[in-house]
Design a protein around this motif. Structure first.
Motif, mmCIF file in Angstrom:
data_model
loop_
_atom_site.group_PDB
_atom_site.id
_atom_site.type_symbol
_atom_site.label_atom_id
_atom_site.label_comp_id
_atom_site.label_asym_id
_atom_site.label_seq_id
_atom_site.Cartn_x
_atom_site.Cartn_y
_atom_site.Cartn_z
ATOM 1 N N VAL A 12 -7.689 7.745 19.400
ATOM 2 C CA VAL A 12 -7.659 6.582 18.519
ATOM 3 C C VAL A 12 -6.569 6.767 17.463
ATOM 4 O O VAL A 12 -6.454 7.831 16.855
ATOM 5 N N GLN A 13 -5.781 5.742 17.281
ATOM 6 C CA GLN A 13 -4.711 5.817 16.297
ATOM 7 C C GLN A 13 -4.598 4.483 15.568
ATOM 8 O O GLN A 13 -4.647 3.417 16.202
ATOM 9 N N LEU A 14 -4.446 4.547 14.254
ATOM 10 C CA LEU A 14 -4.203 3.371 13.437
ATOM 11 C C LEU A 14 -2.906 3.591 12.670
ATOM 12 O O LEU A 14 -2.712 4.647 12.071
ATOM 13 N N VAL A 15 -2.060 2.575 12.694
ATOM 14 C CA VAL A 15 -0.771 2.672 12.009
ATOM 15 C C VAL A 15 -0.608 1.462 11.101
ATOM 16 O O VAL A 15 -0.566 0.317 11.580
ATOM 17 N N GLU A 16 -0.514 1.744 9.817
ATOM 18 C CA GLU A 16 -0.291 0.678 8.847
ATOM 19 C C GLU A 16 1.202 0.486 8.596
ATOM 20 O O GLU A 16 1.978 1.439 8.681
ATOM 21 N N SER A 17 1.571 -0.736 8.246
ATOM 22 C CA SER A 17 2.955 -1.030 7.877
ATOM 23 C C SER A 17 2.983 -2.242 6.967
ATOM 24 O O SER A 17 1.989 -2.970 6.852
ATOM 25 N N GLY A 18 4.127 -2.451 6.328
ATOM 26 C CA GLY A 18 4.317 -3.643 5.507
ATOM 27 C C GLY A 18 4.295 -3.400 4.012
ATOM 28 O O GLY A 18 4.569 -4.317 3.236
ATOM 29 N N GLY A 19 3.979 -2.193 3.590
ATOM 30 C CA GLY A 19 3.970 -1.907 2.164
ATOM 31 C C GLY A 19 5.374 -1.941 1.583
ATOM 32 O O GLY A 19 6.356 -1.686 2.266
ATOM 33 N N ASP A 20 5.441 -2.277 0.297
ATOM 34 C CA ASP A 20 6.756 -2.407 -0.344
ATOM 35 C C ASP A 20 6.579 -2.487 -1.853
ATOM 36 O O ASP A 20 5.447 -2.521 -2.361
ATOM 37 N N LEU A 21 7.706 -2.532 -2.554
ATOM 38 C CA LEU A 21 7.727 -2.808 -3.984
ATOM 39 C C LEU A 21 7.885 -4.314 -4.160
ATOM 40 O O LEU A 21 8.808 -4.919 -3.586
ATOM 41 N N VAL A 22 7.001 -4.927 -4.937
ATOM 42 C CA VAL A 22 7.043 -6.377 -5.123
ATOM 43 C C VAL A 22 6.746 -6.696 -6.585
ATOM 44 O O VAL A 22 6.029 -5.949 -7.256
ATOM 45 N N GLN A 23 7.297 -7.796 -7.054
ATOM 46 C CA GLN A 23 7.055 -8.198 -8.438
ATOM 47 C C GLN A 23 5.695 -8.864 -8.574
ATOM 48 O O GLN A 23 5.168 -9.429 -7.597
ATOM 49 N N PRO A 24 5.131 -8.818 -9.763
ATOM 50 C CA PRO A 24 3.864 -9.539 -9.987
ATOM 51 C C PRO A 24 3.993 -11.004 -9.595
ATOM 52 O O PRO A 24 5.015 -11.643 -9.870
ATOM 53 N N GLY A 25 2.968 -11.506 -8.928
ATOM 54 C CA GLY A 25 2.993 -12.872 -8.419
ATOM 55 C C GLY A 25 3.540 -12.999 -7.020
ATOM 56 O O GLY A 25 3.439 -14.069 -6.405
ATOM 57 N N GLY A 26 4.094 -11.925 -6.507
ATOM 58 C CA GLY A 26 4.670 -11.946 -5.173
ATOM 59 C C GLY A 26 3.643 -11.772 -4.074
ATOM 60 O O GLY A 26 2.436 -11.686 -4.332
ATOM 61 N N SER A 27 4.136 -11.714 -2.840
ATOM 62 C CA SER A 27 3.276 -11.617 -1.659
ATOM 63 C C SER A 27 3.762 -10.520 -0.725
ATOM 64 O O SER A 27 4.958 -10.204 -0.693
ATOM 65 N N LEU A 28 2.824 -9.976 0.023
ATOM 66 C CA LEU A 28 3.123 -9.026 1.094
ATOM 67 C C LEU A 28 2.129 -9.247 2.216
ATOM 68 O O LEU A 28 0.999 -9.710 1.974
ATOM 69 N N ARG A 29 2.525 -8.889 3.430
ATOM 70 C CA ARG A 29 1.600 -8.882 4.556
ATOM 71 C C ARG A 29 1.588 -7.491 5.155
ATOM 72 O O ARG A 29 2.624 -6.993 5.619
ATOM 73 N N LEU A 30 0.422 -6.882 5.147
ATOM 74 C CA LEU A 30 0.238 -5.579 5.762
ATOM 75 C C LEU A 30 -0.277 -5.752 7.185
ATOM 76 O O LEU A 30 -1.023 -6.689 7.476
ATOM 77 N N SER A 31 0.115 -4.807 8.036
ATOM 78 C CA SER A 31 -0.359 -4.802 9.424
ATOM 79 C C SER A 31 -1.036 -3.477 9.723
ATOM 80 O O SER A 31 -0.633 -2.440 9.206
ATOM 81 N N CYS A 32 -2.046 -3.545 10.566
ATOM 82 C CA CYS A 32 -2.751 -2.349 11.040
ATOM 83 C C CYS A 32 -2.812 -2.449 12.558
ATOM 84 O O CYS A 32 -3.553 -3.273 13.100
ATOM 85 N N ALA A 33 -2.044 -1.616 13.230
ATOM 86 C CA ALA A 33 -2.021 -1.603 14.690
ATOM 87 C C ALA A 33 -2.952 -0.507 15.182
ATOM 88 O O ALA A 33 -2.826 0.645 14.786
ATOM 89 N N VAL A 34 -3.887 -0.900 16.058
ATOM 90 C CA VAL A 34 -4.897 0.026 16.569
ATOM 91 C C VAL A 34 -4.631 0.293 18.041
ATOM 92 O O VAL A 34 -4.421 -0.647 18.819
ATOM 93 N N SER A 35 -4.658 1.558 18.428
ATOM 94 C CA SER A 35 -4.471 1.912 19.830
ATOM 95 C C SER A 35 -5.471 2.982 20.227
ATOM 96 O O SER A 35 -6.035 3.669 19.380
ATOM 97 N N GLY A 36 -5.699 3.088 21.558
ATOM 98 C CA GLY A 36 -6.597 4.105 22.077
ATOM 99 C C GLY A 36 -8.055 3.839 21.808
ATOM 100 O O GLY A 36 -8.886 4.741 21.913
ATOM 101 N N PHE A 37 -8.395 2.581 21.517
ATOM 102 C CA PHE A 37 -9.766 2.257 21.112
ATOM 103 C C PHE A 37 -10.032 0.787 21.418
ATOM 104 O O PHE A 37 -9.227 -0.067 21.086
#
Length: 122
Positions: A2-27
């Protein structure tokens, strides 16, 4: 394995937006619960949101309700966390994890990713 890989983190200003992803494999995620947690420097790991992969039910911590949206892609075995109206207090290392019960208790999740850093700062 089982493996989980997160991505999408960054530096952002207050009020901004981000989308994080979690890819799951082997499960087979179809009956799992996938949770998002965050850990600020020097603090414990707090639950942010979770989703039941079987029926799409979603749950949120009070601090993020109305600003964050969790969603799933069962075909791609991926869970997303859309984060809007970000605040400095949202800063932290964001992890996803697999479990069987929709809860914000990190102790009930058994497999974790390595985390992705979100920093909200001007």
């Amino acid at each position: 394995q089982v493996q989980l890989v997160e991505s999408g983190g960054d530096l952002v200003q207050p009020g901004g937006s981000l989308r994080l992803s979690c890819a799951v494999s082997g499960f087979p995620v179809s009956n799992a619960v996938i949770g998002w947690f965050r850990q600020a420097p020097g603090k414990g790991r707090d639950g942010v949101s979770c989703i039941s992969m079987s029926d799409g039910s979603t749950y949120y911590a009070k601090s993020v309700k109305g600003r964050f949206t969790i969603s799933r892609d069962n075909v791609g075995n991926t869970v997303y966390l859309q984060m809007n109206s970000l605040k400095p207090g949202d800063t932290g290392l964001y992890y996803c994890a697999t479990g069987t019960t929709p809860t914000m208790w990190s102790e009930l999740y058994d497999t974790w990713g390595q985390g992705t850093q979100v920093t909200v700062s001007s």
